[in-house]
Design an enzyme around this catalytic site. Structure first.
Site, PDB file in Angstrom:
ATOM      1  N   ASP A  14      19.435  -0.262  -8.143  1.00 56.40           N
ATOM      2  CA  ASP A  14      20.429   0.287  -7.713  1.00 56.40           C
ATOM      3  C   ASP A  14      21.096   1.463  -8.376  1.00 56.40           C
ATOM      4  O   ASP A  14      22.487   1.567  -8.469  1.00 56.40           O
ATOM      5  CB  ASP A  14      21.692  -0.769  -7.207  1.00 56.40           C
ATOM      6  CG  ASP A  14      21.160  -1.702  -6.292  1.00 56.40           C
ATOM      7  OD1 ASP A  14      20.190  -1.523  -5.402  1.00 56.40           O
ATOM      8  OD2 ASP A  14      21.773  -2.866  -6.385  1.00 56.40           O
ATOM      9  N   GLU A 193      21.842   1.507   4.278  1.00 59.86           N
ATOM     10  CA  GLU A 193      22.749   0.998   3.351  1.00 59.86           C
ATOM     11  C   GLU A 193      22.685   2.172   2.122  1.00 59.86           C
ATOM     12  O   GLU A 193      21.851   3.265   2.197  1.00 59.86           O
ATOM     13  CB  GLU A 193      22.485  -0.451   2.708  1.00 59.86           C
ATOM     14  CG  GLU A 193      21.242  -0.458   2.166  1.00 59.86           C
ATOM     15  CD  GLU A 193      20.924  -1.995   1.482  1.00 59.86           C
ATOM     16  OE1 GLU A 193      21.973  -2.722   1.813  1.00 59.86           O
ATOM     17  OE2 GLU A 193      19.817  -2.189   1.135  1.00 59.86           O
TER      18      GLU A 193
END
Length: 440
Positions: A14, A193
């Protein structure tokens, strides 16, 4: 540094890359080898000089959502895992935006980009806000400090939204600024997302993960409030590689643009390492899709240096990278038909030698097998040689054709069982690869 560009025992997914001053910082979640859940509760910050991307420094744990030894919790209301944070600079201070699993998120602040970050506040939202705001979770926050000083946050899981933050305190949401579905969930956008916002010139780029595959896509707008036009896929880490989710962003470092993303390891989607690829932003603002490689920040790799097996960017047929301990990462679950690939090696321009020597270090599994070596393409590429692999651990050698120039290298695995009993050994783990090298 090749991919993964951080020390290979480090698991940072991430990743949000940010250049502050003369260093590039990576802010992300923190996974563990072979974990059965996404992320733990630590923000570990790494950085490197913009002019030396081979020299990464770990600054340690900068923020924590659970007490762990010397690391005290910074969030007294929860011990939830810390997911996908972002950090921005405003008026000389650095603000951390944290998504905490199943809990209210928060903002923390530091005088230094590496932290440590001190809790500033939970997100504050106006009364009578929509539920997605009133819960103040802010999934996967991507934050933009615009040129005029206004601050925007982009969030969402299976549905996106954005809102404006009061720039005077950096944690309070401005009433009436909420916009739902900033990136639509229907085709072609297919939002899932991982929002990350960047501004290039006068164009706003929203990088995100679509709901199909292991990709990072992007959409652009002339305004931070949208509407955003779908522009395409930047990278798909599920092409010829074990898939999983994806999350990352783009960053310009020393005049070169990169896409940061992560790959799965250890046979689980919950054990991810950050990687990077060069990209080009065309004059019309488009970003062409790039392939996943072993290169990282390098332009090419040397085949004459020992190559750790876990630099592979192609893994087909069920094989995967696994960490046995902090010193040992191998490719395991290698069965007949598996394909293992590395992109790209520069073999140089030596036309004198007709052959090269190829050595590969393996962990034996009591099986006999064969490793075919191809360049450029694993289906129709040139086969430059092969190596017979025995049943024991050790180094196996073979002579291969000399090649020059820049090439991808692929290993095609075959067992050496013959006759009536061949089918009995299908699916058997034949060996593990630890490293290899070419020499002349």
């Amino acid at each position: 540094m090749p991919n993964p560009y951080l020390p290979r025992w480090e698991y940072i997914p991430d990743g949000e890359p940010r250049v502050f001053g003369n260093r590039v910082y990576i802010y992300g979640s923190h996974d563990n080898a072979g974990s059965d859940k996404f992320c733990d509760y630590r923000l570990k910050v790494w950085s490197a000089p913009v002019d030396n991307l081979n020299n990464w420094t770990c600054h340690g744990v900068a923020f924590c959502t659970r007490t762990d030894g010397e690391n005290k919790s910074d969030t007294p209301w929860t011990e939830g895992e810390l997911y996908a944070p972002d950090v921005v600079e405003k008026d000389g201070k650095y603000y951390l935006y944290a998504y905490i699993f199943y809990a209210k998120g928060c903002v923390a602040v530091s005088d230094r980009p590496e932290g440590p970050f001190q809790l500033l506040s939970q997100y504050k939202v106006p009364e009578n806000s929509p539920k997605v705001l009133s819960e103040a979770v802010f999934v996967d926050p991507g934050v933009l400090v615009d040129d005029d000083g206004r601050v925007y946050i982009y969030c969402g899981y299976q549905g996106s939204y954005m809102t404006e933050i009061d720039s005077s305190n950096m944690y309070e949401i401005i009433s009436g600024s909420f916009i739902p579905d900033i990136i639509p969930t229907d085709s072609p956008h297919d939002f899932f997302e991982a929002c990350s916002l960047r501004k290039i010139g006068n164009t706003y780029y929203l990088i995100y993960s679509p709901k199909i595959g292991s990709r990072l896509a992007y959409a652009t707008s002339a305004s931070p409030r949208g509407p955003f036009e779908y522009r395409g896929v930047i990278i798909d880490n599920g092409v010829d590689y074990p898939g999983g989710n994806n999350h990352g962003s783009i960053c310009e470092i020393n005049g070169q643009w990169y896409i940061f993303y992560h790959r799965t390891t250890n046979g689980t989607v919950m054990s991810r390492r950050d990687c990077v690829e060069r990209i080009e932003i065309e004059p019309d603002g488009t970003i062409k899709q790039v392939e996943m490689t072993s290169l990282g920040f390098e332009k090419s790799l040397s085949p004459y240096e020992i190559i750790p097996a876990d630099l592979a960017c192609v893994l087909k047929g069920g094989c995967f990278i696994t960490e046995k301990n902090i010193f040992s990462r191998v490719i395991t679950n290698i069965t007949t038909g598996c394909i293992i690939g590395y992109k790209y090696f520069d073999f140089g321009e030596d036309f004198i030698s007709k052959t090269m020597e190829f050595n590969i270090s393996i962990n034996g599994m009591g099986c006999k097998s064969k490793l075919r070596i191809l360049i450029d393409d694993y289906e129709n590429g040139l086969e430059i040689g092969s190596v017979d692999i025995g049943s024991d651990s050790g180094v196996y050698m073979g002579a291969v054709k000399n090649v020059t120039g820049r090439h991808a290298v692929y290993f095609i695995v075959q067992d050496r069982y013959e006759g009536y009993f061949t089918d009995m050994f299908k699916g058997r783990n034949l060996f593990e690869i630890t490293s290899f090298v070419f020499s002349k």
